[in-house]
Design a protein around this motif. Structure first.
Motif, PDB file in Angstrom:
ATOM      1  N   PHE A   1       5.892 -12.176  -3.731  1.00 56.95           N
ATOM      2  CA  PHE A   1       5.986 -13.378  -4.565  1.00 56.95           C
ATOM      3  C   PHE A   1       7.437 -13.489  -5.039  1.00 56.95           C
ATOM      4  CE2 PHE A   1       1.666 -12.017  -4.637  1.00 56.95           C
ATOM      5  CZ  PHE A   1       0.880 -13.136  -4.819  1.00 56.95           C
ATOM      6  N   ILE A   2       8.045 -14.622  -4.856  1.00 58.75           N
ATOM      7  CA  ILE A   2       9.411 -14.853  -5.333  1.00 58.75           C
ATOM      8  C   ILE A   2       9.376 -15.969  -6.366  1.00 58.75           C
ATOM      9  CG2 ILE A   2      11.752 -15.580  -4.699  1.00 58.75           C
ATOM     10  CD1 ILE A   2      11.376 -14.261  -2.006  1.00 58.75           C
ATOM     11  N   ASP A   3       9.846 -15.633  -7.557  1.00 60.33           N
ATOM     12  CA  ASP A   3       9.779 -16.584  -8.685  1.00 60.33           C
ATOM     13  C   ASP A   3       8.363 -17.123  -8.843  1.00 60.33           C
ATOM     14  OD1 ASP A   3      12.484 -16.171  -9.094  1.00 60.33           O
ATOM     15  OD2 ASP A   3      13.077 -17.896  -7.880  1.00 60.33           O
ATOM     16  N   ASP A   4       7.397 -16.187  -8.737  1.00 59.91           N
ATOM     17  CA  ASP A   4       5.964 -16.474  -8.927  1.00 59.91           C
ATOM     18  C   ASP A   4       5.356 -17.356  -7.833  1.00 59.91           C
ATOM     19  OD1 ASP A   4       5.754 -14.936 -11.259  1.00 59.91           O
ATOM     20  OD2 ASP A   4       6.505 -16.590 -12.484  1.00 59.91           O
ATOM     21  N   GLU A   5       6.101 -17.620  -6.773  1.00 58.96           N
ATOM     22  CA  GLU A   5       5.548 -18.354  -5.634  1.00 58.96           C
ATOM     23  C   GLU A   5       5.239 -17.366  -4.514  1.00 58.96           C
ATOM     24  OE1 GLU A   5       6.894 -21.568  -2.186  1.00 58.96           O
ATOM     25  OE2 GLU A   5       8.154 -21.266  -3.957  1.00 58.96           O
ATOM     26  N   ARG A   6       3.986 -17.402  -4.021  1.00 61.74           N
ATOM     27  CA  ARG A   6       3.624 -16.454  -2.970  1.00 61.74           C
ATOM     28  C   ARG A   6       4.294 -16.836  -1.658  1.00 61.74           C
ATOM     29  NH1 ARG A   6       0.004 -15.169   1.131  1.00 61.74           N
ATOM     30  NH2 ARG A   6      -0.952 -17.255   1.133  1.00 61.74           N
ATOM     31  N   ILE A   7       5.022 -15.857  -1.102  1.00 61.64           N
ATOM     32  CA  ILE A   7       5.691 -16.055   0.187  1.00 61.64           C
ATOM     33  C   ILE A   7       4.790 -15.587   1.314  1.00 61.64           C
ATOM     34  CG2 ILE A   7       7.735 -15.556   1.568  1.00 61.64           C
ATOM     35  CD1 ILE A   7       8.210 -17.217  -0.995  1.00 61.64           C
ATOM     36  N   GLY A   8       4.192 -14.417   1.139  1.00 62.61           N
ATOM     37  CA  GLY A   8       3.297 -13.887   2.162  1.00 62.61           C
ATOM     38  C   GLY A   8       3.689 -12.498   2.598  1.00 62.61           C
ATOM     39  N   GLY A   9       3.295 -12.155   3.832  1.00 67.85           N
ATOM     40  CA  GLY A   9       3.573 -10.830   4.386  1.00 67.85           C
ATOM     41  C   GLY A   9       5.003 -10.702   4.889  1.00 67.85           C
ATOM     42  N   PHE A  10       5.250  -9.614   5.612  1.00 67.89           N
ATOM     43  CA  PHE A  10       6.612  -9.336   6.081  1.00 67.89           C
ATOM     44  C   PHE A  10       7.125 -10.425   7.017  1.00 67.89           C
ATOM     45  CE2 PHE A  10       9.407  -7.241   9.292  1.00 67.89           C
ATOM     46  CZ  PHE A  10      10.507  -7.085   8.462  1.00 67.89           C
TER      47      PHE A  10
ATOM     48  N   MET B   1       0.839  -1.200   0.000  1.00 70.32           N
ATOM     49  CA  MET B   1       0.000   0.000   0.000  1.00 70.32           C
ATOM     50  C   MET B   1       0.872   1.247   0.000  1.00 70.32           C
ATOM     51  SD  MET B   1      -2.886  -1.202   2.791  1.00 70.32           S
ATOM     52  CE  MET B   1      -3.676   0.397   2.812  1.00 70.32           C
ATOM     53  N   VAL B   2       0.697   2.071  -1.013  1.00 70.41           N
ATOM     54  CA  VAL B   2       1.373   3.373  -1.094  1.00 70.41           C
ATOM     55  C   VAL B   2       0.314   4.389  -1.484  1.00 70.41           C
ATOM     56  CG1 VAL B   2       3.202   4.745  -2.150  1.00 70.41           C
ATOM     57  CG2 VAL B   2       3.542   2.283  -1.786  1.00 70.41           C
ATOM     58  N   MET B   3      -0.279   5.016  -0.497  1.00 75.54           N
ATOM     59  CA  MET B   3      -1.372   5.962  -0.715  1.00 75.54           C
ATOM     60  C   MET B   3      -0.930   7.364  -0.318  1.00 75.54           C
ATOM     61  SD  MET B   3      -4.513   3.673   0.797  1.00 75.54           S
ATOM     62  CE  MET B   3      -4.805   1.991   0.224  1.00 75.54           C
ATOM     63  N   GLU B   4      -1.746   8.328  -0.663  1.00 75.24           N
ATOM     64  CA  GLU B   4      -1.394   9.719  -0.377  1.00 75.24           C
ATOM     65  C   GLU B   4      -1.212   9.959   1.115  1.00 75.24           C
ATOM     66  OE1 GLU B   4      -3.138  14.257  -1.080  1.00 75.24           O
ATOM     67  OE2 GLU B   4      -4.205  12.526  -1.912  1.00 75.24           O
ATOM     68  N   LYS B   5      -2.058   9.333   1.916  1.00 76.39           N
ATOM     69  CA  LYS B   5      -2.009   9.569   3.360  1.00 76.39           C
ATOM     70  C   LYS B   5      -1.542   8.347   4.141  1.00 76.39           C
ATOM     71  CE  LYS B   5      -5.599  13.112   3.388  1.00 76.39           C
ATOM     72  NZ  LYS B   5      -6.896  13.546   3.973  1.00 76.39           N
ATOM     73  N   HIS B   6      -1.113   7.320   3.443  1.00 73.49           N
ATOM     74  CA  HIS B   6      -0.652   6.121   4.158  1.00 73.49           C
ATOM     75  C   HIS B   6       0.317   5.319   3.301  1.00 73.49           C
ATOM     76  CE1 HIS B   6      -0.543   2.581   6.685  1.00 73.49           C
ATOM     77  NE2 HIS B   6      -0.901   1.832   5.655  1.00 73.49           N
ATOM     78  N   VAL B   7       1.508   5.123   3.833  1.00 80.19           N
ATOM     79  CA  VAL B   7       2.489   4.219   3.227  1.00 80.19           C
ATOM     80  C   VAL B   7       2.723   3.094   4.228  1.00 80.19           C
ATOM     81  CG1 VAL B   7       4.829   3.948   2.348  1.00 80.19           C
ATOM     82  CG2 VAL B   7       3.570   6.065   1.903  1.00 80.19           C
ATOM     83  N   CYS B   8       2.431   1.874   3.818  1.00 79.04           N
ATOM     84  CA  CYS B   8       2.518   0.740   4.740  1.00 79.04           C
ATOM     85  C   CYS B   8       3.960   0.525   5.212  1.00 79.04           C
ATOM     86  CB  CYS B   8       2.016  -0.525   4.051  1.00 79.04           C
ATOM     87  SG  CYS B   8       2.161  -2.002   5.083  1.00 79.04           S
ATOM     88  N   PRO B   9       4.225   0.604   6.522  1.00 77.72           N
ATOM     89  CA  PRO B   9       5.591   0.412   7.018  1.00 77.72           C
ATOM     90  C   PRO B   9       6.121  -1.002   6.777  1.00 77.72           C
ATOM     91  CG  PRO B   9       4.039   0.533   8.841  1.00 77.72           C
ATOM     92  CD  PRO B   9       3.280   0.916   7.611  1.00 77.72           C
ATOM     93  N   TYR B  10       5.223  -1.997   6.824  1.00 82.57           N
ATOM     94  CA  TYR B  10       5.675  -3.366   6.576  1.00 82.57           C
ATOM     95  C   TYR B  10       6.024  -3.573   5.112  1.00 82.57           C
ATOM     96  CZ  TYR B  10       4.224  -4.387  11.302  1.00 82.57           C
ATOM     97  OH  TYR B  10       4.107  -4.383  12.669  1.00 82.57           O
ATOM     98  N   GLY B  11       5.377  -2.801   4.238  1.00 82.83           N
ATOM     99  CA  GLY B  11       5.762  -2.835   2.835  1.00 82.83           C
ATOM    100  C   GLY B  11       7.160  -2.295   2.638  1.00 82.83           C
ATOM    101  N   LEU B  12       7.480  -1.200   3.334  1.00 82.14           N
ATOM    102  CA  LEU B  12       8.829  -0.634   3.256  1.00 82.14           C
ATOM    103  C   LEU B  12       9.857  -1.616   3.813  1.00 82.14           C
ATOM    104  CD1 LEU B  12       8.054   3.021   4.409  1.00 82.14           C
ATOM    105  CD2 LEU B  12       8.729   2.302   2.109  1.00 82.14           C
ATOM    106  N   LYS B  13       9.513  -2.275   4.912  1.00 86.35           N
ATOM    107  CA  LYS B  13      10.429  -3.253   5.500  1.00 86.35           C
ATOM    108  C   LYS B  13      10.636  -4.443   4.570  1.00 86.35           C
ATOM    109  CE  LYS B  13       9.789  -2.328  10.435  1.00 86.35           C
ATOM    110  NZ  LYS B  13       9.453  -2.937  11.742  1.00 86.35           N
ATOM    111  N   SER B  14       9.561  -4.873   3.913  1.00 88.14           N
ATOM    112  CA  SER B  14       9.679  -5.995   2.965  1.00 88.14           C
ATOM    113  C   SER B  14      10.588  -5.612   1.807  1.00 88.14           C
ATOM    114  CB  SER B  14       8.292  -6.383   2.440  1.00 88.14           C
ATOM    115  OG  SER B  14       7.473  -6.866   3.473  1.00 88.14           O
ATOM    116  N   LYS B  15      10.413  -4.418   1.280  1.00 83.20           N
ATOM    117  CA  LYS B  15      11.234  -3.947   0.161  1.00 83.20           C
ATOM    118  C   LYS B  15      12.703  -3.869   0.576  1.00 83.20           C
ATOM    119  CE  LYS B  15      11.447  -0.212  -3.275  1.00 83.20           C
ATOM    120  NZ  LYS B  15      12.747   0.377  -2.994  1.00 83.20           N
ATOM    121  N   ASP B  16      12.941  -3.342   1.768  1.00 89.31           N
ATOM    122  CA  ASP B  16      14.318  -3.235   2.262  1.00 89.31           C
ATOM    123  C   ASP B  16      14.957  -4.603   2.419  1.00 89.31           C
ATOM    124  OD1 ASP B  16      16.580  -1.785   3.729  1.00 89.31           O
ATOM    125  OD2 ASP B  16      15.866  -3.147   5.284  1.00 89.31           O
ATOM    126  N   LEU B  17      14.202  -5.575   2.967  1.00 81.51           N
ATOM    127  CA  LEU B  17      14.727  -6.925   3.169  1.00 81.51           C
ATOM    128  C   LEU B  17      15.052  -7.587   1.834  1.00 81.51           C
ATOM    129  CD1 LEU B  17      15.464  -9.265   5.009  1.00 81.51           C
ATOM    130  CD2 LEU B  17      13.038  -9.883   5.112  1.00 81.51           C
TER     131      LEU B  17
END
Length: 251
Positions: free
Chosen positions: A62-71, A11-27
């Motif tokens: 999703f890694i190599d089209d396999e769903r891993i899940g949340g952070f 989720m990347v919205m005008e008033k909300h950026v998901c912190p777990y999304g940022l953590k997932s991207k960083d990882l």
């Protein structure tokens, strides 16, 4: 060697950026994966994504089209502990962080006051700052602290209100010792709570052999009762005795 590819929906919205999304991207970046970063910019997009993939939360990786899940699932995928396991692990990190910061503060304050980094004043202020820091951690949630404290403190078990007064006494003694005033009050308080605390820890840990969590850094820590709490109390006793020595022999 072919790089693994990851698709990240977050989720990347005008008033909300998901912190777990940022953590997932960083990882994912730290693990060296190629990332396709998909932004869910509205609630409608997010709900549609959840319904399509039959998931309840975002982000989703999703890694190599396999769903891993949340952070949390992504952490586990990369070999890290499950969050609930990590939360229950014994850790001295809060204590190390506190004392390291208090020591650096004492160094800086002593240098400003005397022009010397290391001196008797540095040691005094390190102990006094630490007392104030420990009192603050207890006062953040005094109910949780007092509950954990009453598991082992001998006076607290006889007089419950002592569990609420303890952090105030510790903080008061620390502040007075930093200021160098009202030693007639600071010294007895430090000696009293330090002695009761030391006796309580010795009895619970070394006589009864109980395995308890230490309330020294608040009521939500995983620091084991023993060396740290005993050191806290013995240091308060030592500080009180040192201040007595200064008054009667060095003044």
């Amino acid at each position: 060697m072919t790089k693994h590819k990851a698709k990240l929906y977050r989720m990347v919205m005008e008033k909300h950026v998901c912190p777990y999304g940022l953590k997932s991207k960083d990882l994912l970046e730290r693990k060296g994966l190629e990332i396709e970063d998909y932004h869910l910019k509205t609630r409608a997009e997010t709900d549609t994504f959840k319904e399509k993939h039959n998931v309840e939360t975002t982000p989703q990786t999703f890694i190599d089209d396999e769903r891993i899940g949340g952070f949390d699932d992504l952490r586990i995928f990369f070999g890290k502990d499950r969050p609930e396991e990590a939360e229950n692990d014994i850790s001295y990190q809060p204590v190390v962080a506190l004392f390291a910061m208090m020591f650096l503060m004492a160094l800086a304050a002593a240098f400003v006051a005397t022009g010397q980094w290391l001196s008797i004043l540095t040691a005094e202020w390190f102990v006094a700052f630490s007392m104030c820091g420990l009192a603050y951690l207890k006062l953040r949630d005094i109910e949780s602290f007092s509950t954990m404290f009453l598991n082992y403190d001998l006076l607290g078990q006889r007089w419950v209100r002592y569990g609420y007064l303890y952090p105030f006494g510790e903080g008061l003694a620390g502040i007075l010792m930093i200021a160098g005033i009202a030693m007639w009050l600071a010294i007895p308080v430090a000696l009293f709570i330090g002695t009761i605390g030391a006796v309580s820890v010795i009895y619970a840990v070394y006589v009864q052999k109980r395995e308890l969590k230490c309330a020294c850094v608040g009521g939500d820590s995983n620091v084991p009762l023993g060396f740290v709490s005993l050191t806290e109390n013995l240091t308060m006793i030592g500080m009180g005795l040192w201040m007595l020595y200064k008054i009667f022999y060095l003044s």
